[in-house]
Write an enzyme that holds these catalytic residues in place. Structure first.
Site, PDB file in Angstrom:
ATOM      1  N   HIS A  42       0.847  -1.190   0.000  1.00 25.52           N
ATOM      2  CA  HIS A  42       0.000   0.000   0.000  1.00 25.52           C
ATOM      3  C   HIS A  42       0.884   1.243   0.000  1.00 25.52           C
ATOM      4  O   HIS A  42       2.074   1.174   0.346  1.00 25.52           O
ATOM      5  CB  HIS A  42      -0.914   0.003   1.221  1.00 25.52           C
ATOM      6  CG  HIS A  42      -2.065  -0.947   1.083  1.00 25.52           C
ATOM      7  ND1 HIS A  42      -2.692  -1.514   2.163  1.00 25.52           N
ATOM      8  CD2 HIS A  42      -2.706  -1.424  -0.011  1.00 25.52           C
ATOM      9  CE1 HIS A  42      -3.674  -2.286   1.740  1.00 25.52           C
ATOM     10  NE2 HIS A  42      -3.693  -2.255   0.431  1.00 25.52           N
TER      11      HIS A  42
ATOM     12  N   ASP B  83     -11.104  -5.948  -2.323  1.00 28.95           N
ATOM     13  CA  ASP B  83     -10.126  -6.672  -3.139  1.00 28.95           C
ATOM     14  C   ASP B  83      -8.984  -7.202  -2.279  1.00 28.95           C
ATOM     15  O   ASP B  83      -8.489  -8.308  -2.486  1.00 28.95           O
ATOM     16  CB  ASP B  83      -9.548  -5.767  -4.234  1.00 28.95           C
ATOM     17  CG  ASP B  83     -10.588  -5.275  -5.205  1.00 28.95           C
ATOM     18  OD1 ASP B  83     -11.664  -5.907  -5.310  1.00 28.95           O
ATOM     19  OD2 ASP B  83     -10.348  -4.237  -5.854  1.00 28.95           O
TER      20      ASP B  83
ATOM     21  N   ARG C 299      -7.825 -13.813   1.411  1.00 24.51           N
ATOM     22  CA  ARG C 299      -8.641 -15.015   1.532  1.00 24.51           C
ATOM     23  C   ARG C 299      -8.202 -16.081   0.533  1.00 24.51           C
ATOM     24  O   ARG C 299      -8.028 -17.251   0.887  1.00 24.51           O
ATOM     25  CB  ARG C 299     -10.122 -14.679   1.313  1.00 24.51           C
ATOM     26  CG  ARG C 299     -11.055 -15.861   1.555  1.00 24.51           C
ATOM     27  CD  ARG C 299     -12.494 -15.543   1.184  1.00 24.51           C
ATOM     28  NE  ARG C 299     -12.680 -15.449  -0.247  1.00 24.51           N
ATOM     29  CZ  ARG C 299     -12.749 -16.494  -1.072  1.00 24.51           C
ATOM     30  NH1 ARG C 299     -12.631 -17.715  -0.624  1.00 24.51           N
ATOM     31  NH2 ARG C 299     -12.928 -16.323  -2.362  1.00 24.51           N
TER      32      ARG C 299
ATOM     33  N   ASP D 275      -1.372  -1.626   4.832  1.00 29.12           N
ATOM     34  CA  ASP D 275      -1.436  -0.571   5.843  1.00 29.12           C
ATOM     35  C   ASP D 275      -2.685  -0.754   6.699  1.00 29.12           C
ATOM     36  O   ASP D 275      -3.796  -0.498   6.244  1.00 29.12           O
ATOM     37  CB  ASP D 275      -1.465   0.795   5.157  1.00 29.12           C
ATOM     38  CG  ASP D 275      -1.395   1.946   6.121  1.00 29.12           C
ATOM     39  OD1 ASP D 275      -1.465   1.723   7.347  1.00 29.12           O
ATOM     40  OD2 ASP D 275      -1.271   3.098   5.656  1.00 29.12           O
TER      41      ASP D 275
ATOM     42  N   THR E  31       2.089  -5.595  -8.179  1.00 33.68           N
ATOM     43  CA  THR E  31       1.073  -4.689  -8.716  1.00 33.68           C
ATOM     44  C   THR E  31       1.782  -3.437  -9.218  1.00 33.68           C
ATOM     45  O   THR E  31       2.925  -3.147  -8.844  1.00 33.68           O
ATOM     46  CB  THR E  31       0.026  -4.361  -7.639  1.00 33.68           C
ATOM     47  OG1 THR E  31       0.682  -3.953  -6.449  1.00 33.68           O
ATOM     48  CG2 THR E  31      -0.850  -5.574  -7.348  1.00 33.68           C
ATOM     49  N   GLY E  32       1.101  -2.694 -10.081  1.00 32.13           N
ATOM     50  CA  GLY E  32       1.609  -1.557 -10.839  1.00 32.13           C
ATOM     51  C   GLY E  32       2.751  -0.733 -10.292  1.00 32.13           C
ATOM     52  O   GLY E  32       3.916  -0.917 -10.646  1.00 32.13           O
ATOM     53  N   THR E  33       2.438   0.215  -9.432  1.00 32.23           N
ATOM     54  CA  THR E  33       3.438   1.154  -8.934  1.00 32.23           C
ATOM     55  C   THR E  33       4.527   0.432  -8.146  1.00 32.23           C
ATOM     56  O   THR E  33       5.715   0.729  -8.301  1.00 32.23           O
ATOM     57  CB  THR E  33       2.771   2.227  -8.048  1.00 32.23           C
ATOM     58  OG1 THR E  33       1.703   2.822  -8.784  1.00 32.23           O
ATOM     59  CG2 THR E  33       3.759   3.291  -7.638  1.00 32.23           C
TER      60      THR E  33
ATOM     61  N   GLY F 250      -3.145  -1.942  -7.745  1.00 36.85           N
ATOM     62  CA  GLY F 250      -4.105  -2.635  -6.886  1.00 36.85           C
ATOM     63  C   GLY F 250      -5.543  -2.169  -7.054  1.00 36.85           C
ATOM     64  O   GLY F 250      -6.436  -2.980  -7.319  1.00 36.85           O
TER      65      GLY F 250
ATOM     66  N   ASP G 169      -4.688  -6.441  -7.439  1.00 33.98           N
ATOM     67  CA  ASP G 169      -4.856  -7.407  -6.349  1.00 33.98           C
ATOM     68  C   ASP G 169      -5.621  -8.632  -6.839  1.00 33.98           C
ATOM     69  O   ASP G 169      -5.290  -9.767  -6.511  1.00 33.98           O
ATOM     70  CB  ASP G 169      -5.601  -6.779  -5.163  1.00 33.98           C
ATOM     71  CG  ASP G 169      -4.842  -5.633  -4.520  1.00 33.98           C
ATOM     72  OD1 ASP G 169      -3.600  -5.614  -4.608  1.00 33.98           O
ATOM     73  OD2 ASP G 169      -5.494  -4.770  -3.918  1.00 33.98           O
TER      74      ASP G 169
ATOM     75  N   HIS H 205     -10.096   0.045  -2.135  1.00 32.36           N
ATOM     76  CA  HIS H 205     -10.280  -1.289  -2.704  1.00 32.36           C
ATOM     77  C   HIS H 205     -10.148  -2.369  -1.622  1.00 32.36           C
ATOM     78  O   HIS H 205      -9.711  -3.478  -1.893  1.00 32.36           O
ATOM     79  CB  HIS H 205      -9.287  -1.513  -3.852  1.00 32.36           C
ATOM     80  CG  HIS H 205      -7.849  -1.455  -3.437  1.00 32.36           C
ATOM     81  ND1 HIS H 205      -7.248  -0.322  -2.960  1.00 32.36           N
ATOM     82  CD2 HIS H 205      -6.904  -2.409  -3.424  1.00 32.36           C
ATOM     83  CE1 HIS H 205      -5.993  -0.588  -2.665  1.00 32.36           C
ATOM     84  NE2 HIS H 205      -5.750  -1.848  -2.937  1.00 32.36           N
TER      85      HIS H 205
END
Length: 162
Positions: free
Chosen positions: A12, A94, A100, A84, A38-40, A59, A64, A91
């Protein structure tokens, strides 16, 4: 699980510096494995540690869920997710779904630097490892049987007796 692990790394926004510091410290180890992010987070990891990263969507834009799909297809072996707990996430559903699905498919999860350190220093990280993969066939069969019964009960009865 092969000796070379497929590791997903997510962080995050407020945890990006933490994950980057952790990755820099563990650069040699991470270079021996296949990384997904994920992206960044993926872009920052590549810049910071100079190791190729398979970058998925950000995300909040579905990254995610993409990682979760890869977990369910047994294409990810380990999840490093610096999330965080003090900041609400737009999101959040997600995030919960990702955690899960990682538990459903019995993959190791680290959610902070300490758990990530313990996870990657495990002797199991350096060898082939066959994790217990749950067999959901009984669940699927039971669910199918229940749904079939329910659909049959809910179908309208024909009034045409001719």
């Amino acid at each position: 699980m092969q000796q070379t692990k497929r590791i997903a790394i997510i962080a995050h926004n407020n945890k990006k510096n933490d994950v980057l510091e952790w990755a820099k410290f563990n650069r040699f180890f991470l270079a021996q494995h296949e990384l997904y992010a994920t992206g960044t987070t993926g872009k920052l990891l590549e810049q910071e540690i100079g190791i190729p990263v398979h970058k998925l969507q950000s995300g909040p834009l579905g990254g995610d869920q993409q990682i979760g799909a890869k977990i369910s297809m047994q294409e990810i072996d380990i999840l490093i997710f610096f999330w965080d707990p003090l900041e609400p996430q737009p999101h959040d559903p997600d995030v919960k779904a990702l955690l899960r699905i990682a538990v459903v498919w019995n993959i190791p999860i680290a959610c902070n630097r300490a758990s990530a350190d313990f996870l990657i220093t495990s002797p199991l990280m350096r060898v082939e490892y066959q994790p217990y993969l749950p067999d959901y066939q009984e669940y699927l069969n039971h669910n199918y049987d229940q749904q079939t019964t329910k659909v049959r009960q809910e179908q309208p009865v024909s009034l045409d007796t001719a």
